[in-house]
Scaffold this motif. Structure first.
Motif, PDB file in Angstrom:
ATOM      1  N   PRO A 391       0.821  -1.220   0.000  1.00  0.00           N
ATOM      2  CA  PRO A 391       0.000   0.000   0.000  1.00  0.00           C
ATOM      3  C   PRO A 391       0.854   1.268   0.000  1.00  0.00           C
ATOM      4  O   PRO A 391       1.879   1.342   0.669  1.00  0.00           O
ATOM      5  CB  PRO A 391      -0.802  -0.117   1.299  1.00  0.00           C
ATOM      6  N   ARG A 396      -4.750   2.678   4.000  1.00  0.00           N
ATOM      7  CA  ARG A 396      -4.744   1.316   3.485  1.00  0.00           C
ATOM      8  C   ARG A 396      -3.598   0.500   4.077  1.00  0.00           C
ATOM      9  O   ARG A 396      -3.717  -0.704   4.304  1.00  0.00           O
ATOM     10  CB  ARG A 396      -4.647   1.354   1.945  1.00  0.00           C
ATOM     11  N   ARG A 520      -7.857  -4.653  -3.356  1.00  0.00           N
ATOM     12  CA  ARG A 520      -7.401  -3.292  -3.599  1.00  0.00           C
ATOM     13  C   ARG A 520      -8.519  -2.448  -4.188  1.00  0.00           C
ATOM     14  O   ARG A 520      -8.346  -1.303  -4.532  1.00  0.00           O
ATOM     15  CB  ARG A 520      -6.177  -3.267  -4.516  1.00  0.00           C
ATOM     16  N   GLN A 530     -12.231   3.557   8.951  1.00  0.00           N
ATOM     17  CA  GLN A 530     -10.898   3.665   8.375  1.00  0.00           C
ATOM     18  C   GLN A 530     -10.122   4.853   8.935  1.00  0.00           C
ATOM     19  O   GLN A 530      -8.912   4.772   9.118  1.00  0.00           O
ATOM     20  CB  GLN A 530     -10.994   3.794   6.849  1.00  0.00           C
TER      21      GLN A 530
END
Length: 610
Positions: A391, A396, A520, A530
């Motif tokens: 990443p 991510r 992805r 997140q």
């Protein structure tokens, strides 16, 4: 051409393809005649044969169990003494560097780890050097799995598999984790790369759901026994573990092999990767092996530091474990297993549950642990290598690290039951990896928020962090003769700002499979999940730094050294601050020089191709 030059050329070719990506259209209806779909009745059933497990003398078993608990207690004893009894185990006055007892212990740990890693490198070099010219290894198949992969990365993965050089390579099988219209382009690319000999098939079911001995599965085996070239199976979506399960059973039932190599659809394999991994299985005691996984997309600080960290993870940590024949995780992009071991462990592996929840992530680590459970050895070779992606976005990257941390903690609990079947180092190192991050975290926030702390102590701690990273980088610089590895010095800051959070999140939500995705095309979690935890975590860090700076300028800090030697402390603080800032500036400068030289190599390779 040297190994490093080969790596550079391969990396440049991958970068070239990745930077020129265009959206690859999914297979249209005019391609549908290439895919064959089986429509069969549904029924369950599984089967496997037994594997002879290693037996161990009772006295040795109990001795190793006792050592395991003793080693764990010894690891936490300094912290108990230091923080419970207020003895300065982590002090700012020791050796004028702030290296307390525990800091010196960690330095010693890394030194011993490096010695074992070098011993393994020497051993593998000797084995390869003495390999007969007419050596022929085990019959090996290659299994690739993927889900809606980037088309260019996927194509280059297949091209690298097509170029593999190994006399006893039996078959290449690709299992696509999906059979919908959006997945068909992977079958189309597979057929384009491997040509008319390739077989692309859509069974119309998910094998783990029906069972490997179901009528549908048996019909699939019958269909594939007639295939002569590479095989691509588009299985109904069920996750990576289900895709691997399907591929394993096709090998077990249709294609006679002694070993199966596994890789991912975004991985570029060196042409000798299968050969070097299979060579490690020449030792009948070795049940699995892994190689050196390298990163090609070091486009920013996150992926660049990750790439440097990968080198240490494989060439130091796994190499050290390999010396003791107990590598803790056979990497998903580059690993090999004996077929009879896969046959023995495949059913408990695919049906793994934790706290009553079906496991999704951590398939490679659990596969390794089940191999170790059988008493089989697991080793590492630096001669087998591949390139893969990491990443480049901070969020991510944290998602990835959280998933890996979850699998580590879960498998550590699982693995503790057979520490005694392997080297004492296996028990010690797993306990060290389990305990050390939490001690580091405690020390870090103690420095940030302890009322007795000071700006001088915070700067000392930051410089120690840089020093530890620098010491860890020296081995890589000596082995690779590449000074870019000096920038490993700065990985500690990425560790503090992201990896620590990932470990906390992993422990708190160990039961949750919501982060168990590596797609992805986006992690299956809401945006607030997140972003909220990284934001809160980093606000806590910056607030702690601001708290110490404010206390210093407001004159609230009472530093004992200020009272003892007030005339020296201003100079000392500027020395600490100058050292820290100078290191940061040198790091940024070094990184930009590396990027410029890399860009020139890429341009040079384009000119050579032209």
């Amino acid at each position: 051409m040297s190994s490093s030059q080969q790596t550079m050329v391969a990396a440049d070719s991958v970068v070239d393809g990745a930077k020129d990506m265009t959206e690859y259209p999914t297979a249209s209806r005019q391609h549908s005649h290439r895919f064959r779909t089986l429509s069969l009745p549904r029924l369950g059933g599984t089967g496997s044969r037994r594997f002879n497990k290693k037996k161990e003398p009772r006295l040795e078993k109990w001795f190793k169990i006792l050592f395991t608990f003793s080693a764990g207690f010894a690891l936490i004893l300094p912290v108990i003494i230091g923080y419970a009894l207020h003895i300065p185990i982590i002090s700012s006055n020791v050796v004028a560097l702030g290296l307390g007892f525990y800091g010196l212990f960690v330095v010693l740990h890394y030194f011993v780890q490096g010695c074992f890693a070098q011993a393994n490198r020497v051993r593998v070099n000797r084995l390869v050097r003495n390999r007969p010219a007419n050596w022929r290894g085990l019959a090996t198949g290659v299994l690739i799995v993927g889900y809606r992969e980037d088309p260019e990365l996927y194509r280059q993965c297949l091209e690298s598999c097509k170029a593999l050089q190994y006399d006893n390579l039996r078959r290449i099988i690709m299992v696509v984790d999906g059979d919908e219209k959006e997945d068909e382009y992977m079958g189309t690319i597979f057929q384009e790369v491997f040509g008319p000999d390739a077989t692309v098939i859509v069974p119309g079911f998910n094998m783990p759901e029906l069972g490997s001995e179901s009528p549908e599965a048996k019909a699939l085996y019958t269909e594939l026994r007639g295939a002569k070239g590479p095989i691509c199976i588009l299985q109904k979506h069920g996750g990576k573990r289900h895709a691997m399960y399907c591929g394993f059973h096709v090998f077990l039932s249709c294609i006679p092999t002694d070993a199966i190599m596994v890789t991912d659809s975004d991985t570029y394999l060196d042409c000798n990767a299968v050969k070097e991994l299979a060579f490690m299985l020449d030792d009948p005691k070795v049940g699995a092996a892994t190689g050196d996984v390298r990163i090609w997309n070091d486009d920013n600080w996150i992926s660049f530091l990750s790439a440097l960290r990968y080198w240490g993870a494989f060439n130091v940590e796994r190499a050290c474990q390999s010396f003791h024949k107990c590598v803790g995780c056979v990497s998903g992009p580059l690993g090999i297993y004996r077929t009879e071991i896969i046959r023995e462990i495949i059913e408990p592996w695919v049906s793994q549950k934790f706290l009553g929840v079906q496991c999704t992530y951590g398939d490679d680590r659990h596969l390794t642990n089940l191999t170790l459970k059988l008493g089989q050895q697991v080793v590492y070779t630096h001669y087998a290598w591949c390139l893969t992606e990491t990443p480049t976005q901070f969020i991510r990257w944290i998602v990835q690290q959280t998933r890996w941390s979850k699998s580590f903690y879960r498998e550590a609990l699982f693995n503790a039951r057979w520490f005694h079947r392997h080297s004492l180092w296996m028990a010690y190192e797993l306990l060290f990896q389990f305990i050390y991050p939490w001690i580091l975290m405690y020390a870090f926030f103690t420095v940030l928020y302890n009322p007795k702390s000071s700006l001088r102590l915070l700067l000392t701690w930051a410089n120690i962090l840089l020093l530890m990273g620098f010491l860890k980088s020296l081995y890589a610089v000596v082995i690779t003769k590449n000074v870019k590895f000096l920038l490993v010095t700065f990985y500690g800051f990425l560790y503090l700002h992201g990896l620590m959070l990932a470990k906390i999140h992993a422990i708190l939500f160990l039961w949750d499979n919501g982060w168990g995705t590596s797609s992805r095309f986006g992690a299956k979690m809401s945006k607030w999940q997140q972003y909220v935890f990284p934001i809160i975590w980093n606000l806590a860090i910056f607030a702690g730094v601001g708290y110490n700076i404010a206390r210093f300028f407001l004159g609230i800090t009472v530093d004992p050294l200020d009272l003892a030697h007030p005339e020296h402390q201003i100079i000392l603080r500027w020395v600490y601050l100058g050292t820290f800032c100078g290191a940061i500036v040198l790091g940024i400068l070094g990184y930009n020089i590396y990027k410029c030289t890399k860009r020139k190599r890429v341009v040079g390779s384009f000119a050579a191709q032209a």
